[in-house]
Scaffold this active site. Structure first.
Site, short mmCIF file in Angstrom:
data_model
loop_
_atom_site.label_atom_id
_atom_site.label_comp_id
_atom_site.label_asym_id
_atom_site.label_seq_id
_atom_site.Cartn_x
_atom_site.Cartn_y
_atom_site.Cartn_z
N ASP A 1 23.64 35.49 52.62
CA ASP A 1 22.99 34.43 51.84
C ASP A 1 22.24 33.53 52.83
O ASP A 1 22.29 33.74 54.03
CB ASP A 1 24.03 33.67 51.02
CG ASP A 1 24.95 32.84 51.89
OD1 ASP A 1 24.80 32.88 53.13
OD2 ASP A 1 25.80 32.14 51.34
N ASP B 1 27.62 38.79 43.29
CA ASP B 1 28.61 38.46 44.31
C ASP B 1 29.46 37.34 43.77
O ASP B 1 28.99 36.52 42.98
CB ASP B 1 27.94 37.96 45.60
CG ASP B 1 27.49 36.51 45.46
OD1 ASP B 1 26.46 36.28 44.83
OD2 ASP B 1 28.20 35.61 45.95
N CYS C 1 44.33 51.28 35.82
CA CYS C 1 43.74 51.12 37.15
C CYS C 1 44.34 52.12 38.13
O CYS C 1 45.55 52.37 38.12
CB CYS C 1 43.99 49.69 37.65
SG CYS C 1 43.32 49.37 39.29
N CYS D 1 44.01 51.80 41.55
CA CYS D 1 43.97 51.23 42.90
C CYS D 1 45.29 51.46 43.62
O CYS D 1 46.29 51.88 43.03
CB CYS D 1 43.66 49.73 42.84
SG CYS D 1 45.08 48.69 42.51
N CYS E 1 48.21 49.48 42.00
CA CYS E 1 48.67 49.94 40.69
C CYS E 1 49.30 51.33 40.74
O CYS E 1 50.17 51.65 39.94
CB CYS E 1 47.53 49.91 39.68
SG CYS E 1 47.01 48.23 39.28
N HIS F 1 43.55 44.92 44.33
CA HIS F 1 43.44 45.33 42.92
C HIS F 1 42.22 44.68 42.27
O HIS F 1 41.45 45.35 41.57
CB HIS F 1 44.70 44.94 42.15
CG HIS F 1 44.48 44.94 40.67
ND1 HIS F 1 44.49 46.10 39.93
CD2 HIS F 1 44.16 43.93 39.81
CE1 HIS F 1 44.20 45.80 38.67
NE2 HIS F 1 44.00 44.49 38.57
ZN LIG Z 1 44.93 48.10 40.32
#
Ligand SMILES: [Zn+2]
Length: 365
Positions: A60, A256, A294, A296, A299, A325
């Site tokens: 930025d 973002d 999910c 990830c 998870c 996550h």
């Molecule tokens: Zn997750």
């Protein structure tokens, strides 16, 4: 883009980001300029090497940070003088200096220096800031062109300077469309800016700063036909699932926000049925993952009960897993949006997601 304010997405290793499918990260010019210094980053081979991230990086312009330093800064046509939040030292940003700092950092996408104003500013203040931002954009563009010309010259002559700059690749300067929530100002800004150069992408600034959601959506709808259809549009500072979905269906490509990592560190997790607070007492014995949908690394392996335990016990791993996550969740959400756009089903995809997010997490049975 997850936000790596100080050249790190808080609590996450670049390998975590890659595994989650993150393609691009953001870093903050203001913060890296103050510490460790853009000259230090340049000396060490640029930001990609410094933070060990070989994907695209956007920096930025520092405008948002210096204009947030209420009482610690003064603005004139040339630029902004401000005091460092670290040691109180007097510093100055101009469109030219901010381009040089971002050149030193070596990001792939660099942002123009713009005049940022509070979200609810009246039309006079908004016009002033928008017109000044456009004048500053002209100066940014001139500075980038001048430094590109110098770079080409030194490469052609094979001078020592070209070896120093050899890690530098071309940078895409993104302009920022300002104008608050005033339709005519937004339109005027978009027209002047798109007429100025063949930009690689265009940012929309000054939204998600306290205005109402309908106002934000109205500005996106109004800008939709004004911006080039074949270039990415970047809505700055927006990152909650509902906002991403609403903005994607209005033509935005890039976002973002610090939300996924900041909320993760505060014990809040995104899920496909809305946010959940990991500290909740009824999670003490809940064997389910944060989000059954999910995939990830948190998870797939850990229960809400374990994550709650980590969080309540101030264990670092808890903050890390929740951040991981949340970033993974948003990246997956955007992957789904891309697939829906390609399949021509973005509107039904968006409506289904918004309904699900509003339904709230199911209680433990
Ligand atoms: Zn997750």
């Amino acid at each position: 883009m997850p936000v790596g304010t100080l050249g790190t997405v808080k609590a996450l290793d670049p390998e975590d980001l890659q595994r989650s499918g993150v393609e691009m990260v953001l870093a903050n010019t203001y913060h890296l300029f103050l510490r460790p210094g853009d000259d230090v980053v340049r000396e060490l081979g640029g930001l990609h090497r410094f933070m060990a991230w070989d994907g695209p990086i956007l920096t930025d312009s520092g405008g948002f940070q210096v204009f947030s330093l209420e009482g610690l800064r003064s603005v004139d046509e040339d630029g902004v003088e401000f005091r460092s939040h670290i040691d109180g030292s007097r510093r100055r940003f101009t469109p030219e200096s901010v381009m040089r700092i971002q050149r030193n950092l070596g990001a792939d996408v660099i942002m123009q220096f713009d005049h940022v104003i509070p979200g609810q500013s009246d039309v006079t203040a908004s016009r002033e800031a928008s017109e000044r931002s456009i004048r500053w954009l002209e100066r940014c563009l001139a500075e980038v062109r001048a430094s590109e010309a110098t770079g080409h010259r030194s490469q052609a002559t094979g001078s020592a300077e070209s070896r120093v700059t050899s890690h530098e690749s071309p940078q895409a300067l993104f302009p920022i469309v300002q104008g608050g929530i005033h339709p005519q100002l937004r339109k005027d800004a978009a027209r002047v800016i798109t007429g100025m150069s063949d930009w690689h992408g265009v940012a929309i600034g000054g939204l998600s700063v306290g205005e109402s959601k309908p106002d934000m959506y109205a500005m996106l709808e109004l800008l939709h036909p004004e911006l080039p259809a074949d270039r990415p549009r970047y809505l700055m500072g927006v990152g909650f699932p509902e906002d991403l979905i609403e903005a994607v269906r209005r033509g935005v490509d890039l976002f973002d926000c610090v939300a996924p990592t900041r909320m993760g560190r505060n014990g809040t997790a995104f899920s496909s049925t809305g946010r959940l607070n990991i500290k909740r007492a009824d999670f003490r014995t809940d064997p389910r993952p944060i989000d059954e949908a999910c995939d990830c690394a948190a998870c797939r392996r850990f229960s809400r009960a374990y994550l709650r335990h980590l969080y309540i016990s101030d264990e670092i791993l808890g903050l890390r897993l929740l951040s991981l996550h949340n970033v993974h969740f948003l990246v997956s959400l955007m992957r789904g949006a891309r697939a829906a756009i390609q399949a021509g089903t973005i509107d039904s995809w968006a409506s289904e997601w918004l309904d699900r997010l509003a339904s709230g997490p199911e209680p433990q049975t």
